[in-house]
Design an enzyme around this catalytic site. Structure first.
Site, PDB file in Angstrom:
ATOM      1  N   SER A  98      52.658  27.200  67.404  1.00 37.98           N
ATOM      2  CA  SER A  98      53.644  27.867  65.755  1.00 37.98           C
ATOM      3  C   SER A  98      52.298  28.702  64.299  1.00 37.98           C
ATOM      4  CB  SER A  98      53.788  27.272  65.424  1.00 37.98           C
ATOM      5  OG  SER A  98      53.268  26.008  65.514  1.00 37.98           O
ATOM      6  N   GLY A 108      52.512  29.208  61.609  1.00 41.11           N
ATOM      7  CA  GLY A 108      53.042  29.227  60.110  1.00 41.11           C
ATOM      8  C   GLY A 108      54.410  30.360  59.906  1.00 41.11           C
ATOM      9  N   ALA A 109      54.024  30.875  58.979  1.00 42.18           N
ATOM     10  CA  ALA A 109      54.984  31.937  58.238  1.00 42.18           C
ATOM     11  C   ALA A 109      54.791  33.329  58.919  1.00 42.18           C
ATOM     12  CB  ALA A 109      54.398  32.395  56.563  1.00 42.18           C
ATOM     13  N   GLY A 149      55.777  33.168  62.745  1.00 42.65           N
ATOM     14  CA  GLY A 149      55.716  33.214  63.539  1.00 42.65           C
ATOM     15  C   GLY A 149      55.516  32.484  65.108  1.00 42.65           C
ATOM     16  N   GLY A 179      57.932  23.048  62.827  1.00 37.90           N
ATOM     17  CA  GLY A 179      57.438  22.948  63.795  1.00 37.90           C
ATOM     18  C   GLY A 179      57.926  22.231  64.861  1.00 37.90           C
ATOM     19  N   ASP A 180      58.842  20.982  64.376  1.00 44.67           N
ATOM     20  CA  ASP A 180      59.904  19.947  65.023  1.00 44.67           C
ATOM     21  C   ASP A 180      60.813  21.131  65.732  1.00 44.67           C
ATOM     22  OD1 ASP A 180      58.089  18.127  64.832  1.00 44.67           O
ATOM     23  OD2 ASP A 180      58.914  17.314  62.481  1.00 44.67           O
TER      24      ASP A 180
END
Lengths: 304, 304
Positions: B216, B218-219, B221, B247-248
């Protein structure tokens, strides 16, 4: 027996982090917990000075249970009135190699009128045997704003002298009932009176009803305005450490001096020395005895 | 049924303050509490997406009771193994009119070898019926460092696919047992592999044992390295909100796609959209449905 009243008892939680940075995530390296709220801290210091104390006030919920358990573990006799709401926590974040502390104070549980009535009945019975009553700390939601005025009146009706350590509206209301000593810090004194100058602010709080005013001035010590005179008490030197419990130590020593009938200069010298010893101790409410003895010899008390 | 494992369950507490200043005292304006820990947040999202879930892991003490009560209130089926220690809290401090959050994560209770053995036996029985197993979040003290390797093996023995979201030594040990998907964020991926470049780091984690890696970003993707190919999935636009549960949400959507046997590009598009919808929701673990539908139409999935 000295009764200390803590209407907004707390579980004081201390987190140690490496370095505190706003908007970052922190791994807490250690978690310490103990019963708190100003009245409980005052009781801890009084017990440490050898006085018989009883802790009262309001406590409820799972957090209230932790508070009661910690008081039992500390050997502090408690007669707290049970409430339905869960007691608050305070979280103090300290950094590993920096002085200072960042505090988060939860507001506390909502107290119902019935619970407040139970506290009044409970306290009326308790103060019949009290040598003094200490009213200290914030009010939880739901308690009347003039709570401290009611409690000052109740103690005085029973012939017990009262020391009041409060803030804002609770302080303004409380002094009107004539406590023997009001102990604001300088910011609280200024906020309650609207006066910036120390002497005028103390005089205004006495005119409003407080029989004596002792203002705590941080590292500069104490200033007292009493019927017997005005004094300043200066600590021997600046003391590094945890200032969280310093005000509570001052309240404890002033109460002990009031009960023992000591002169105002003696009370003030004791209060400054006990406070210095409390700042020296790692946890709020503890007093370092060697630091007390060393400080007590070197406090200067002067008329102002 | 999807089983989510939370070895270090937490009570997530959120404090709102006016403005956070290091070394000052803060009045907490509101206190919110809910069950947390990554596995529990994943279960919340899966349940919101209509999946049958069972929350398991370790929970104990008064804080454990609050976690169990919150799961009951949320209607999330839980089969947590009881431990003697008190569960940890996390405290998130948000400011009234500023984005961002300051987190304090307690370490968690000390788990005994006997408690860990009980968890293994309990999980072995539970995964017999599981469509997938999610292993997510930090390890409490006392749990073996290769805990996730043992749990991956246990799930695979039962024929259940495994999604692993872990960090540091727990991630490095866990991938060796061959989880179907490992989902680190970029910082975790780099720390676990010692490689800064995304493609090389993903490949290294696959060589270490992970059958697929979804990082992941962050912004930006997600980036996936799988046996079927490599894709990047880009969110439609930057989403303001609370990134804590993003993230979950990715883990939940990847697990749902794995169970349904969807193609990797579909799984990744779903995961980015569910994550955007989770960021849009005010509390970690919730998903905003309208935001999901809007985002899902506009996710771009491209080979890399």
């Amino acid at each position: 027996m000295i009764v200390t009243v803590t209407l907004n008892a707390a579980l004081d939680v201390t987190y140690e982090v490496e370095r505190l940075v706003v908007d970052e995530s922190h791994r807490v390296r250690s978690v310490a917990q103990r019963a708190g709220g100003k009245g409980i801290n005052v009781a801890r210091v009084l017990a440490g000075l050898g006085h018989d104390v009883t802790v009262t006030g309001l406590a409820g919920g799972a957090t209230g249970e932790l508070i009661r358990a910690d008081l039992r573990a500390a050997g502090l006799p408690a007669a707290l009135v049970d409430v339905a709401g869960d007691c608050r926590r305070t979280v103090t974040v300290v950094q590993r190699e920096a002085p200072g502390a960042t505090l988060f104070n939860e507001p506390g549980p909502l107290i119902t009128p019935g619970e407040w009535d139970r506290l009044l009945r409970h306290l009326r019975a308790l103060v019949a045997d009290a040598a003094a009553v200490v009213l200290s700390g914030s009010l939880p939601p739901g308690v009347p704003l003039d709570a401290y005025a009611l409690l000052v009146g109740l103690a005085r009706d029973a012939g017990a002298p009262v020391v009041l350590d409060a803030d804002g509206a609770a302080l303004r209301a409380g002094v009107q009932a004539g406590p023997d000593v009001a102990k604001p810090n300088l910011a609280e004194l200024r906020a309650a009176t609207g006066l910036a100058e120390l002497g005028r602010a103390c005089a205004a709080l006495r005119r409003a009803g407080a029989r004596a005013v002792v203002a705590s001035l941080g590292a500069a010590g104490l200033a007292a305005d009493t019927a017997e005179g005005r004094w300043k008490a200066e600590p021997p030197l600046s003391v590094d450490g945890n200032p969280t419990g310093a005000g509570d130590a001052v309240v404890a020593a002033l109460t002990a001096g009031l009960v023992a009938g000591r002169s105002w200069p003696e009370r003030l010298a004791d209060a400054v020395a006990v406070s210095a010893a409390a700042v020296h101790a790692p946890l709020a409410g503890d007093v370092d005895e060697a630091a007390y003895a060393a400080a007590r010899e070197r406090v200067r008390v002067v008329p102002w």
